[in-house]
Design a protein around this motif. Structure first.
Motif, PDB file in Angstrom:
ATOM      1  N   MET A   1     -19.941  33.124   1.527  1.00 46.73           N
ATOM      2  CA  MET A   1     -19.303  31.996   0.844  1.00 46.73           C
ATOM      3  C   MET A   1     -18.824  32.449  -0.531  1.00 46.73           C
ATOM      4  SD  MET A   1     -21.050  28.351  -0.246  1.00 46.73           S
ATOM      5  CE  MET A   1     -21.432  27.916   1.445  1.00 46.73           C
ATOM      6  N   SER A   2     -17.544  32.276  -0.837  1.00 48.90           N
ATOM      7  CA  SER A   2     -17.004  32.728  -2.120  1.00 48.90           C
ATOM      8  C   SER A   2     -16.795  31.598  -3.102  1.00 48.90           C
ATOM      9  CB  SER A   2     -15.676  33.449  -1.901  1.00 48.90           C
ATOM     10  OG  SER A   2     -14.735  32.569  -1.290  1.00 48.90           O
ATOM     11  N   GLY A   3     -16.743  30.364  -2.631  1.00 50.58           N
ATOM     12  CA  GLY A   3     -16.524  29.246  -3.522  1.00 50.58           C
ATOM     13  C   GLY A   3     -16.989  27.950  -2.898  1.00 50.58           C
ATOM     14  N   VAL A   4     -17.343  26.999  -3.761  1.00 47.14           N
ATOM     15  CA  VAL A   4     -17.777  25.683  -3.298  1.00 47.14           C
ATOM     16  C   VAL A   4     -17.122  24.623  -4.178  1.00 47.14           C
ATOM     17  CG1 VAL A   4     -19.983  26.493  -2.385  1.00 47.14           C
ATOM     18  CG2 VAL A   4     -19.833  25.736  -4.777  1.00 47.14           C
ATOM     19  N   ALA A   5     -17.095  23.399  -3.663  1.00 48.04           N
ATOM     20  CA  ALA A   5     -16.557  22.278  -4.419  1.00 48.04           C
ATOM     21  C   ALA A   5     -17.504  21.099  -4.284  1.00 48.04           C
ATOM     22  CB  ALA A   5     -15.169  21.896  -3.913  1.00 48.04           C
ATOM     23  N   ALA A  69      -8.324  17.286  -3.414  1.00 51.07           N
ATOM     24  CA  ALA A  69      -8.197  18.064  -2.176  1.00 51.07           C
ATOM     25  C   ALA A  69      -7.168  19.174  -2.343  1.00 51.07           C
ATOM     26  CB  ALA A  69      -7.814  17.142  -1.020  1.00 51.07           C
ATOM     27  N   GLU A  70      -6.073  18.864  -3.001  1.00 52.89           N
ATOM     28  CA  GLU A  70      -5.036  19.866  -3.250  1.00 52.89           C
ATOM     29  C   GLU A  70      -5.577  20.990  -4.134  1.00 52.89           C
ATOM     30  OE1 GLU A  70      -0.578  20.069  -5.315  1.00 52.89           O
ATOM     31  OE2 GLU A  70      -1.393  18.137  -4.624  1.00 52.89           O
ATOM     32  N   ILE A  77     -10.526  27.339  -1.010  1.00 57.55           N
ATOM     33  CA  ILE A  77     -11.728  26.775  -0.407  1.00 57.55           C
ATOM     34  C   ILE A  77     -11.303  25.812   0.692  1.00 57.55           C
ATOM     35  CG2 ILE A  77     -13.797  25.377  -0.800  1.00 57.55           C
ATOM     36  CD1 ILE A  77     -13.704  26.339  -3.724  1.00 57.55           C
ATOM     37  N   PRO A  78     -11.744  26.007   1.924  1.00 55.68           N
ATOM     38  CA  PRO A  78     -11.338  25.112   3.006  1.00 55.68           C
ATOM     39  C   PRO A  78     -12.028  23.754   2.892  1.00 55.68           C
ATOM     40  CG  PRO A  78     -12.945  26.697   3.809  1.00 55.68           C
ATOM     41  CD  PRO A  78     -12.620  27.101   2.399  1.00 55.68           C
ATOM     42  N   LEU A  79     -11.273  22.706   3.175  1.00 51.22           N
ATOM     43  CA  LEU A  79     -11.867  21.379   3.204  1.00 51.22           C
ATOM     44  C   LEU A  79     -12.832  21.290   4.384  1.00 51.22           C
ATOM     45  CD1 LEU A  79      -8.726  19.163   2.461  1.00 51.22           C
ATOM     46  CD2 LEU A  79     -10.466  19.968   0.849  1.00 51.22           C
ATOM     47  N   ALA A  83     -18.167  23.990   2.692  1.00 49.26           N
ATOM     48  CA  ALA A  83     -18.018  24.363   1.286  1.00 49.26           C
ATOM     49  C   ALA A  83     -17.737  23.178   0.372  1.00 49.26           C
ATOM     50  CB  ALA A  83     -16.889  25.386   1.133  1.00 49.26           C
ATOM     51  N   VAL A  84     -17.663  21.971   0.912  1.00 45.41           N
ATOM     52  CA  VAL A  84     -17.370  20.784   0.106  1.00 45.41           C
ATOM     53  C   VAL A  84     -18.447  19.741   0.348  1.00 45.41           C
ATOM     54  CG1 VAL A  84     -15.724  18.940  -0.373  1.00 45.41           C
ATOM     55  CG2 VAL A  84     -14.881  21.218   0.250  1.00 45.41           C
ATOM     56  N   ARG A  85     -18.973  19.200  -0.729  1.00 36.55           N
ATOM     57  CA  ARG A  85     -19.942  18.105  -0.614  1.00 36.55           C
ATOM     58  C   ARG A  85     -19.576  17.026  -1.620  1.00 36.55           C
ATOM     59  NH1 ARG A  85     -26.531  18.046  -1.778  1.00 36.55           N
ATOM     60  NH2 ARG A  85     -26.901  15.974  -0.879  1.00 36.55           N
ATOM     61  N   MET A  86     -19.571  15.788  -1.173  1.00 36.83           N
ATOM     62  CA  MET A  86     -19.272  14.652  -2.044  1.00 36.83           C
ATOM     63  C   MET A  86     -20.418  13.663  -1.983  1.00 36.83           C
ATOM     64  SD  MET A  86     -16.054  12.026  -1.978  1.00 36.83           S
ATOM     65  CE  MET A  86     -16.100  10.481  -2.904  1.00 36.83           C
ATOM     66  N   VAL A  87     -20.881  13.265  -3.161  1.00 34.10           N
ATOM     67  CA  VAL A  87     -21.905  12.234  -3.227  1.00 34.10           C
ATOM     68  C   VAL A  87     -21.292  10.987  -3.860  1.00 34.10           C
ATOM     69  CG1 VAL A  87     -23.826  13.847  -3.331  1.00 34.10           C
ATOM     70  CG2 VAL A  87     -22.780  13.062  -5.450  1.00 34.10           C
TER      71      VAL A  87
END
Length: 329
Positions: A1-5, A69-70, A77-79, A83-87
């Protein structure tokens, strides 16, 4: 994993952290900031009164998320959930039409927002706000602040309290000793009590009584006066810190880990509550979306600090976003 959002959607704002995951050893990684963004969307507009999200509030939030998202994809980073978490926090817990919100988020980001409990929200904020202090203590045996840490997260709808930082003192050796979320956020207090411009003395007294009653509830669960250090996160605390530093504009590097004394906090709170909306809008560090709710937020903050008995609080730019990013790695 190279990046997270990580994305935090609260009652007042929606925020984004894009971070690189950097390997610094065989089994050690660091999360390094790449991009931080914040939009005031006021998702919780009217929720305290109607119990539902307003259509215009949903659309403001979805528009901000489309931009996020853009940006996420622009950083490679793929949606999606890898690699993406939203609270999503207080307002989403309260809204009767929250499924409309959940469906919209899934369409835009490829993940469902996690409607976290107040306890989860507090613990994520605690990890994000104190990771640096814990790392300092582990590295050289000293930290700029003394544990146990009380992390206070004043949001739009609720305020979270979490006490921890002395390993082994919590249940089963956990870092967090106690936490609680109560409904005294800056938007909720403004809509419920502080309707005047500026608020009347009677409105301020009613808001103060509401806050103090909530703090009585908090103290039955979280021993506020046992805190060695008070660390405050989110927009109310960082804006107040910027005012205390007399910054001409918002500067996160100067605000991060700034200390604000109790006397300065009480003075600033009084000035904000006596000021008109137009006067508050001319404060250099003030985000336009906080102009009408900063007085209520500062009032919550001042009553919290008084209840702890601490001489100052430390403002942190690192909070639940950082905790969510760490949870991904």
């Amino acid at each position: 994993m190279s990046g997270v959002a990580s994305i935090d959607c609260g009652t007042n704002s929606v925020r984004l952290l894009i971070a690189d995951v950097v390997h610094v050893g065989d089994d050690e990684v660091q999360v390094v900031d790449v991009d931080r963004r914040m939009e005031i969307v006021r998702l919780g507009e009217g929720v305290d009164e109607t119990g539902a999200f307003a259509p215009q509030a949903l659309e403001r939030t979805f528009e901000a998320l489309r931009g996020y998202a853009e940006a996420i994809e622009g950083h490679g980073i793929p949606l999606g959930p890898d690699a993406v978490r939203m609270v999503a926090t207080s307002a989403t817990r309260d809204a009767s039409n929250r499924q409309v919100f959940i469906d919209g988020v899934r369409e835009i980001l490829g993940v469902e927002p996690e409607v976290v409990t107040g306890l989860d929200e507090a613990e994520l904020s605690f990890v994000g706000a104190t990771a640096e202090f814990e790392a300092e203590a582990a590295e050289d045996g000293e930290s700029r602040l003394s544990p146990p840490f009380l992390v206070v997260d004043i949001g739009g709808g609720s305020t979270e309290f979490v006490l921890g930082g002395d390993p082994g003192e919590g249940e089963d050796g956990e870092l967090v000793r106690a936490s609680l979320s109560v409904d005294i956020g800056c938007v909720r207090m403004t809509e419920r009590h502080l309707r005047g411009d500026p608020p009347t003395d009677e409105e301020i007294e009613a808001a103060t009584a509401d806050i103090e009653a909530a703090l009585d509830e908090v103290e039955r669960v979280v021993p506020l006066r046992e805190a060695g250090s008070v660390v405050c996160v989110a927009g109310t605390a960082t804006t107040v810190a910027g005012i205390a530093l007399d910054l001409p504009e918002y500067d996160p590097e100067h605000i991060h880990h700034a200390r604000v004394g109790a006397d300065d906090l009480d003075r600033i709170t009084g000035e904000l509550l006596r000021a008109t909306s137009a006067e508050r809008s001319r404060i250099g560090v003030m985000h336009p979306g906080r102009v009408d709710v900063i007085g209520a937020g500062a009032l919550v903050l001042s009553r919290v600090l008084a209840r702890t008995g601490a001489d100052f609080f430390t403002a942190s730019e690192h909070d639940i976003l950082d905790g969510v990013a760490w949870s991904l790695v």
